[in-house]
Design a protein around this motif. Structure first.
Motif, PDB file in Angstrom:
ATOM      1  N   ILE A  45       2.024 -49.949   7.507  1.00  0.00           N
ATOM      2  CA  ILE A  45       1.371 -49.267   8.623  1.00  0.00           C
ATOM      3  C   ILE A  45       2.422 -48.365   9.257  1.00  0.00           C
ATOM      4  O   ILE A  45       3.531 -48.816   9.573  1.00  0.00           O
ATOM      5  CB  ILE A  45       0.826 -50.285   9.630  1.00  0.00           C
ATOM      6  CG1 ILE A  45      -0.282 -51.109   8.969  1.00  0.00           C
ATOM      7  CG2 ILE A  45       0.320 -49.589  10.885  1.00  0.00           C
ATOM      8  CD1 ILE A  45      -0.725 -52.288   9.790  1.00  0.00           C
ATOM      9  N   VAL A  46       2.101 -47.083   9.434  1.00  0.00           N
ATOM     10  CA  VAL A  46       3.081 -46.105   9.907  1.00  0.00           C
ATOM     11  C   VAL A  46       2.745 -45.698  11.333  1.00  0.00           C
ATOM     12  O   VAL A  46       1.627 -45.264  11.625  1.00  0.00           O
ATOM     13  CB  VAL A  46       3.121 -44.868   8.996  1.00  0.00           C
ATOM     14  CG1 VAL A  46       4.238 -43.926   9.442  1.00  0.00           C
ATOM     15  CG2 VAL A  46       3.323 -45.281   7.537  1.00  0.00           C
ATOM     16  N   ILE A  47       3.726 -45.850  12.206  1.00  0.00           N
ATOM     17  CA  ILE A  47       3.563 -45.557  13.627  1.00  0.00           C
ATOM     18  C   ILE A  47       4.420 -44.349  13.993  1.00  0.00           C
ATOM     19  O   ILE A  47       5.583 -44.252  13.591  1.00  0.00           O
ATOM     20  CB  ILE A  47       3.985 -46.767  14.480  1.00  0.00           C
ATOM     21  CG1 ILE A  47       3.052 -47.942  14.218  1.00  0.00           C
ATOM     22  CG2 ILE A  47       3.999 -46.425  15.964  1.00  0.00           C
ATOM     23  CD1 ILE A  47       3.439 -49.201  14.954  1.00  0.00           C
ATOM     24  N   GLY A  48       3.860 -43.452  14.775  1.00  0.00           N
ATOM     25  CA  GLY A  48       4.607 -42.314  15.284  1.00  0.00           C
ATOM     26  C   GLY A  48       4.958 -42.501  16.745  1.00  0.00           C
ATOM     27  O   GLY A  48       4.187 -43.072  17.519  1.00  0.00           O
ATOM     28  N   THR A  49       6.119 -42.040  17.134  1.00  0.00           N
ATOM     29  CA  THR A  49       6.554 -42.111  18.522  1.00  0.00           C
ATOM     30  C   THR A  49       7.503 -40.955  18.809  1.00  0.00           C
ATOM     31  O   THR A  49       8.132 -40.420  17.887  1.00  0.00           O
ATOM     32  CB  THR A  49       7.262 -43.446  18.823  1.00  0.00           C
ATOM     33  OG1 THR A  49       7.765 -43.449  20.165  1.00  0.00           O
ATOM     34  CG2 THR A  49       8.424 -43.679  17.874  1.00  0.00           C
ATOM     35  N   THR A  50       7.595 -40.567  20.074  1.00  0.00           N
ATOM     36  CA  THR A  50       8.554 -39.530  20.466  1.00  0.00           C
ATOM     37  C   THR A  50       9.841 -40.130  21.016  1.00  0.00           C
ATOM     38  O   THR A  50      10.702 -39.400  21.504  1.00  0.00           O
ATOM     39  CB  THR A  50       7.944 -38.588  21.529  1.00  0.00           C
ATOM     40  OG1 THR A  50       7.563 -39.348  22.682  1.00  0.00           O
ATOM     41  CG2 THR A  50       6.729 -37.860  20.968  1.00  0.00           C
ATOM     42  N   ASP A  51       9.975 -41.456  20.958  1.00  0.00           N
ATOM     43  CA  ASP A  51      11.238 -42.076  21.352  1.00  0.00           C
ATOM     44  C   ASP A  51      12.366 -41.552  20.463  1.00  0.00           C
ATOM     45  O   ASP A  51      12.152 -41.279  19.276  1.00  0.00           O
ATOM     46  CB  ASP A  51      11.168 -43.593  21.221  1.00  0.00           C
ATOM     47  CG  ASP A  51      10.293 -44.230  22.286  1.00  0.00           C
ATOM     48  OD1 ASP A  51      10.228 -43.684  23.390  1.00  0.00           O
ATOM     49  OD2 ASP A  51       9.672 -45.266  21.996  1.00  0.00           O
TER      50      ASP A  51
END
Length: 534
Positions: free
Chosen positions: A35-41
């Motif tokens: 499962i691939v999660i995107g974040t701007t951290d």
């Protein structure tokens, strides 16, 4: 399946099982596809911040989300928030009537991911290490009330506190108390880089470029022994420079889910149904934003200046023009969703009033217009931050009482400079360490506070905070918390602006998204799995 917004009410937590492990199937998705999660951290190793994933240094929401999934703590928040429950421990509790001695018993046969045994000595080492390093940008303040730590056996640990503290179980549930391997970490200095040796539900492999993490893969830890049940075997986290690029990746299917930080216009667009294969979920949150002031500065050190700012700022217009429906005006440092909240700033200042602000400055002997610089971070709290500070600038300048300039600084420079008191007035955000009003008072106004602020109020520090911590029934501390909020509204060392909501957008074959974040913004990777999209 048409995209829809699902609002997860706070009362849902009352219907959920106590442990995060107990909802849904215990089967992990085994198709081999992460499962691939995107974040701007963003995670960058610099000379000022050399160890982003070291529990003795990490003290911001993005890093803590990494740590919560790779380290264990004795206690943990259940999936819906609330009182902490045992995690690395089988049981924990106060062993005296004064809340000064806290005893935990660990699960037997525990190991770190690297195969080393995990015993009570590792717990003792971890806590004493953070207290010894005492990094000013780290979470040491959460553990500062610990006097001594005893280990009667390999599975028993006893914390003796300097003073009563009913919130101590909450503090043991934070990454400040993450258990590190004593054979892999130095007890006197930070572990530089991005390596992690923990015993949490996942191990982590990072890919870095020029000292910055560009992706991180979380693999199920075969040695994990705790109370969480993983619903997946692998999660990948990808880091984006801006929320626009992150949304494009979600639309294309390059990522399955995106979380912090989404801009208000993205939330609005997804809510209106920009994609039939993406769901937007809204969840209660306790994130707050505020202005902080250097009370030793030649300008903001004047109480009248801070009070005048409080009398001019229009929170209603700010959230309407910048954050739309994704935020609500906040009139206390304690958010409205937390017990003991009181609208102290509205009670004192009412609606924005330039006439009263002018009177306050005149009575304080302050000439106008007051030159004031507001500093914000460009890449830590989302793309709307720049617009927020332009709006604040316009509000203050329009009054004729201020001559305000604004400046944006990248987080890797902003945070050390802020801690070194280089800014007279600056914007910050706060994601709570735990859902208790203490965590919105003590970190800001205790002696060794999170902001390294020179502001001191002896009534808050030596009377109200200790008194509230003696109350095991937290509602009994409400009056003291309300007094503290009123003092803050009068002195204005910080100016609360707004309280945010939480959003997660995911493709419709991802399940468990409603539990991806709890009320304290903890990212619970173990709740996610892959189902069948419609």
């Amino acid at each position: 399946m048409n995209r829809k917004t699902l609002v997860m009410p706070a009362v849902l937590g009352l219907l959920a099982p106590v442990l995060a492990a107990c909802g849904g199937s215990d089967e992990a998705s085994g198709d081999g596809k992460p499962i691939v999660i995107g974040t701007t951290d963003a995670f960058v190793s610099t000379s000022d911040y050399p160890a982003p994933f070291d529990p003795a240094l990490a003290y911001e929401a993005g890093a803590w989300n990494i740590l919560r999934n790779t380290f264990q703590t004795l206690m943990a928040l259940p999936r819906s928030g609330g009182d902490p429950v045992p995690e690395a421990a089988e049981k924990c509790g106060f062993s005296d009537q004064k809340n000064e001695s806290y005893r935990c018993t660990l699960h037997g046969g525990m190991k770190f991911a690297n195969g080393n045994d995990l015993t009570s000595e590792d717990v003792k080492f971890s806590v004493e290490r953070t207290l010894s390093i005492k990094n000013p940008n780290g979470p040491v303040s959460l553990l500062a009330n610990i006097d001594t730590v005893e280990t009667p056996s390999d599975t028993e640990v006893v914390f003796h506190l300097k003073s009563p503290d009913a919130t101590f179980p909450h503090k043991l549930a934070t990454p400040a108390a993450a258990i590190v391997d004593k054979d892999s970490y130095d007890g006197t200095k930070l572990r530089e880089g991005f390596a992690i040796d923990g015993s949490g539900p996942y191990t982590i492999d990072t890919q870095e470029e020029k000292g910055e993490v560009v992706s991180a893969v979380f693999n199920k830890n075969p040695n994990y022994r705790g109370n969480l049940k993983l619903k997946n075997d692998k999660v990948e986290m990808r880091f984006y420079s801006d929320s626009g690029a992150m949304e494009k990746a979600l639309q294309k299917g390059s990522i399955d889910l995106m979380t912090r930080t989404m801009s208000p216009d993205q939330v609005d667009r997804l809510e209106r149904g920009s994609s039939e294969n993406i769901e937007l979920k809204e969840m209660p949150g306790q994130e707050i934003r505020y202005l902080a002031f250097d009370t030793n500065d030649s300008t903001t050190g004047k109480k009248a200046v801070r009070q005048a700012v409080a009398q001019v700022v229009d929170r209603q217009a700010l959230v309407r023009d910048v954050y739309e429906r994704t935020a609500e005006p906040l009139y206390s440092i304690v958010p409205s969703s937390v017990g003991s909240h009181v609208n102290s700033f509205f009670n004192k200042y009412g609606d924005p009033d330039v006439t009263e602000a002018r009177k306050t400055l005149r009575e304080g002997g302050v000439d106008t217009p007051v030159e004031l610089n507001l500093t914000y971070t460009t890449d830590h709290y989302g793309s709307a931050t720049a617009k927020e500070f332009k709006t604040l600038q316009a509000q203050l300048n329009r009054s004729g009482l201020f001559d305000v300039s604004v400046k944006g600084v990248p987080w890797k420079k902003f945070r050390p400079a802020q801690s070194n008191r280089e800014y007279a007035a600056y914007g910050m955000g706060w994601f709570p360490d735990f859902p208790d009003p203490d965590n919105f008072i003590d970190p800001f106004f205790a002696k060794d506070n999170f902001l390294n602020s020179p502001y001191r109020n002896d009534t808050i520090r030596t009377q109200l905070i200790p008194q509230t911590r003696q109350q095991a029934q937290r509602t009994a501390a409400a009056e003291d918390f309300e007094k503290a909020q009123d003092i803050v509204a009068d002195d204005v060392p910080v100016l609360p602006l707004w309280q945010g909501k939480q959003y997660v957008a995911a493709r419709d074959d991802i399940t468990g998204v409603e539990w991806a974040l709890n009320s304290s913004s903890v990212l619970q990777l173990w709740e996610l799995s892959r189902g069948i999209g419609a």
